[in-house]
Design a protein around this motif. Structure first.
Motif, short mmCIF file in Angstrom:
data_model
loop_
_atom_site.label_atom_id
_atom_site.label_comp_id
_atom_site.label_asym_id
_atom_site.label_seq_id
_atom_site.Cartn_x
_atom_site.Cartn_y
_atom_site.Cartn_z
N CYS A 38 0.83 -1.21 0.00
CA CYS A 38 0.00 0.00 0.00
C CYS A 38 0.86 1.25 0.00
O CYS A 38 0.56 2.23 -0.68
CB CYS A 38 -0.93 0.00 1.21
N ALA A 39 1.98 1.22 0.74
CA ALA A 39 2.87 2.38 0.79
C ALA A 39 3.42 2.70 -0.59
O ALA A 39 3.45 3.87 -1.00
CB ALA A 39 4.01 2.10 1.78
N GLY A 72 -1.02 6.60 -6.59
CA GLY A 72 -2.32 6.01 -6.31
C GLY A 72 -3.40 6.44 -7.27
O GLY A 72 -4.46 6.91 -6.85
N GLU A 73 -3.14 6.30 -8.57
CA GLU A 73 -4.07 6.82 -9.56
C GLU A 73 -5.42 6.10 -9.54
O GLU A 73 -6.46 6.70 -9.77
CB GLU A 73 -3.43 6.72 -10.95
N GLU A 74 -5.40 4.78 -9.27
CA GLU A 74 -6.67 4.05 -9.15
C GLU A 74 -7.23 4.25 -7.75
O GLU A 74 -6.50 4.64 -6.82
CB GLU A 74 -6.44 2.57 -9.42
N ASP A 75 -8.54 4.00 -7.57
CA ASP A 75 -9.09 4.17 -6.24
C ASP A 75 -8.63 3.04 -5.33
O ASP A 75 -8.14 2.00 -5.78
CB ASP A 75 -10.61 4.29 -6.26
N ALA A 76 -8.77 3.26 -4.02
CA ALA A 76 -8.20 2.33 -3.03
C ALA A 76 -8.83 0.94 -3.13
O ALA A 76 -8.14 -0.07 -2.97
CB ALA A 76 -8.38 2.90 -1.63
N ASP A 77 -10.13 0.85 -3.41
CA ASP A 77 -10.78 -0.45 -3.52
C ASP A 77 -10.21 -1.24 -4.70
O ASP A 77 -9.96 -2.44 -4.60
CB ASP A 77 -12.29 -0.28 -3.69
N ALA A 78 -10.00 -0.56 -5.84
CA ALA A 78 -9.44 -1.23 -7.01
C ALA A 78 -8.01 -1.67 -6.75
O ALA A 78 -7.59 -2.75 -7.17
CB ALA A 78 -9.50 -0.30 -8.22
N ALA A 79 -7.24 -0.84 -6.05
CA ALA A 79 -5.86 -1.19 -5.73
C ALA A 79 -5.81 -2.40 -4.80
O ALA A 79 -4.97 -3.30 -4.97
CB ALA A 79 -5.15 -0.01 -5.08
N ALA A 80 -6.72 -2.44 -3.82
CA ALA A 80 -6.77 -3.58 -2.91
C ALA A 80 -7.15 -4.86 -3.64
O ALA A 80 -6.61 -5.93 -3.37
CB ALA A 80 -7.76 -3.29 -1.78
N GLU A 81 -8.07 -4.75 -4.59
CA GLU A 81 -8.48 -5.91 -5.38
C GLU A 81 -7.31 -6.41 -6.23
O GLU A 81 -7.09 -7.63 -6.35
CB GLU A 81 -9.67 -5.55 -6.27
N ARG A 82 -6.56 -5.50 -6.82
CA ARG A 82 -5.40 -5.89 -7.62
C ARG A 82 -4.33 -6.53 -6.74
O ARG A 82 -3.70 -7.52 -7.12
CB ARG A 82 -4.83 -4.65 -8.33
N PHE A 83 -4.15 -5.99 -5.56
CA PHE A 83 -3.22 -6.58 -4.59
C PHE A 83 -3.64 -8.00 -4.25
O PHE A 83 -2.82 -8.92 -4.21
CB PHE A 83 -3.19 -5.70 -3.35
N ALA A 84 -4.94 -8.21 -4.02
CA ALA A 84 -5.45 -9.54 -3.66
C ALA A 84 -5.26 -10.54 -4.80
O ALA A 84 -4.90 -11.71 -4.57
CB ALA A 84 -6.93 -9.45 -3.28
N ARG A 85 -5.49 -10.10 -6.03
CA ARG A 85 -5.31 -11.00 -7.18
C ARG A 85 -3.87 -11.47 -7.28
O ARG A 85 -3.60 -12.65 -7.57
CB ARG A 85 -5.73 -10.30 -8.48
N GLY A 86 -2.94 -10.58 -7.05
CA GLY A 86 -1.54 -10.95 -7.13
C GLY A 86 -1.11 -11.84 -5.99
O GLY A 86 -0.30 -12.76 -6.15
N TRP A 87 -1.67 -11.59 -4.80
CA TRP A 87 -1.30 -12.34 -3.60
C TRP A 87 -1.86 -13.76 -3.63
O TRP A 87 -1.27 -14.69 -3.07
CB TRP A 87 -1.81 -11.58 -2.38
N ALA A 88 -3.01 -13.95 -4.27
CA ALA A 88 -3.70 -15.24 -4.27
C ALA A 88 -2.79 -16.35 -4.78
O ALA A 88 -2.27 -16.29 -5.89
CB ALA A 88 -4.97 -15.16 -5.11
N GLY A 89 -2.60 -17.37 -3.98
CA GLY A 89 -1.81 -18.53 -4.37
C GLY A 89 -0.32 -18.33 -4.33
O GLY A 89 0.45 -19.25 -4.65
N ALA A 90 0.13 -17.13 -3.95
CA ALA A 90 1.57 -16.84 -4.00
C ALA A 90 2.37 -17.65 -2.99
O ALA A 90 3.58 -17.81 -3.14
CB ALA A 90 1.81 -15.34 -3.77
N PHE A 91 1.69 -18.16 -1.96
CA PHE A 91 2.39 -18.90 -0.92
C PHE A 91 2.07 -20.40 -0.95
O PHE A 91 2.24 -21.10 0.03
CB PHE A 91 2.05 -18.32 0.46
N ASP A 92 1.59 -20.87 -2.09
CA ASP A 92 1.15 -22.26 -2.19
C ASP A 92 2.25 -23.25 -2.57
O ASP A 92 2.11 -24.44 -2.35
CB ASP A 92 0.01 -22.38 -3.22
#
Length: 294
Positions: free
Chosen positions: A48-49, A56-76
């Motif tokens: 987030c930092a 932070g050109e996109e809104d915070a909700d969209a940024a959080a969703e993009r963060f979640a998509r990238g994080w998903a499965g990353a530790f599997d």
């Protein structure tokens, strides 16, 4: 920065996936047009930092969703050989950089999130904290590639491999400084919005690992509070603690909880906004209540 306006820093502490709540904090700060002059991040808070410092050109909700998509499965992707080498070090040639998870997926996700950006291309000053794995010293990262800095500060010991940078083996910044208020203080911030993340405590235990996890949670939570209390009493700036109420345990793979976390972050910041606005309206820095005037 407008003459007479107080310098505002946002500090986002360690907390793995819980740090997604920081996107909710930023969402409320933007709604109330609170200017941010400096961003400091540690561990999972670096995502987030970095997004905010970039602009932070996109809104915070969209940024959080993009963060979640990238994080998903990353530790599997478990590195079974590394796990066995920790159990049979002589047989399998144990190495100090051993980790449970292969880092290919998290590296790909991180590249997708920040690309090839460098610190000197950011819209806001950004400082990230990592830990020297050999000496235990705090390492402040504020130049070079964002990818390297974020990869270093999220290198959870035993979970992800350390990251070598400039000849040093670096691990998670939360190991040495989970809430790096000292960096904002050093940069002369008058108001510091400190976003911290405590873990939920268990009430029932069904295994030895459960007891170990409870003990670790107690120690980390106390360290967070102690660090905030120390800096709040020993410097001139106003430090505003924003600790989202996260009542559930959040694992590394619980990306479905990101909307919940963002909401909790927004709620926590909304509670503190009246006080923050009063601080912003006061253009003359006041003496800190923990200090005696000469």
């Amino acid at each position: 920065m407008r003459p007479g306006r107080r310098k505002v820093a946002l500090v986002i502490g360690a907390g793995a996936l819980k740090c997604a709540a920081a996107f909710g904090v930023v969402k409320v700060l933007r709604e109330h047009r609170v200017p941010i002059d400096l961003v400091v991040g540690c561990s999972g808070g670096a995502f987030c930092a970095a997004w905010l410092a970039h602009g932070g050109e996109e809104d915070a909700d969209a940024a959080a969703e993009r963060f979640a998509r990238g994080w998903a499965g990353a530790f599997d992707e478990v590195d079974h050989r590394a796990v066995l080498s920790a159990v049979f070090p002589r047989l399998l040639r144990f190495h100090k950089a051993v980790s449970i998870v292969r880092d290919r997926r998290i590296n790909a996700a991180l590249r997708g999130f920040v690309g090839g950006q460098r610190f000197d291309e950011l819209a806001l000053p950004l400082q990230l904290v990592a830990t020297d794995f050999i000496s235990g010293e705090e390492v402040v990262l504020s130049s070079g590639r964002l990818f390297d800095a974020i990869r270093a500060t999220i290198a959870l010991p035993l979970i992800l491999p350390p990251w070598e940078l400039d000849g040093r083996m670096l691990v998670d910044g939360g190991v040495c400084n989970p809430l790096p208020l000292n960096l904002a203080i050093r940069e002369g911030a008058d108001i510091i919005v400190a976003v911290g993340f405590e873990d939920a405590l268990d009430t029932e235990f069904h295994s030895g690992m459960g007891l170990v996890r409870q003990l670790t949670t107690l120690m980390v939570n106390r360290l967070y509070r102690a660090q905030y209390g120390f800096y709040n009493l020993t410097h001139h700036a106003e430090t505003l603690a924003v600790f989202p109420d996260i009542e559930r345990r959040v694992g590394l793979n619980d990306v479905h909880m990101v909307p919940y976390l963002v909401e909790r972050g927004a709620q926590a910041m909304s509670r503190e906004m009246p006080y923050l606005q009063r601080l912003m309206d006061d253009t003359v820095p006041r003496p800190h209540p923990g200090r005696t005037q000469p």
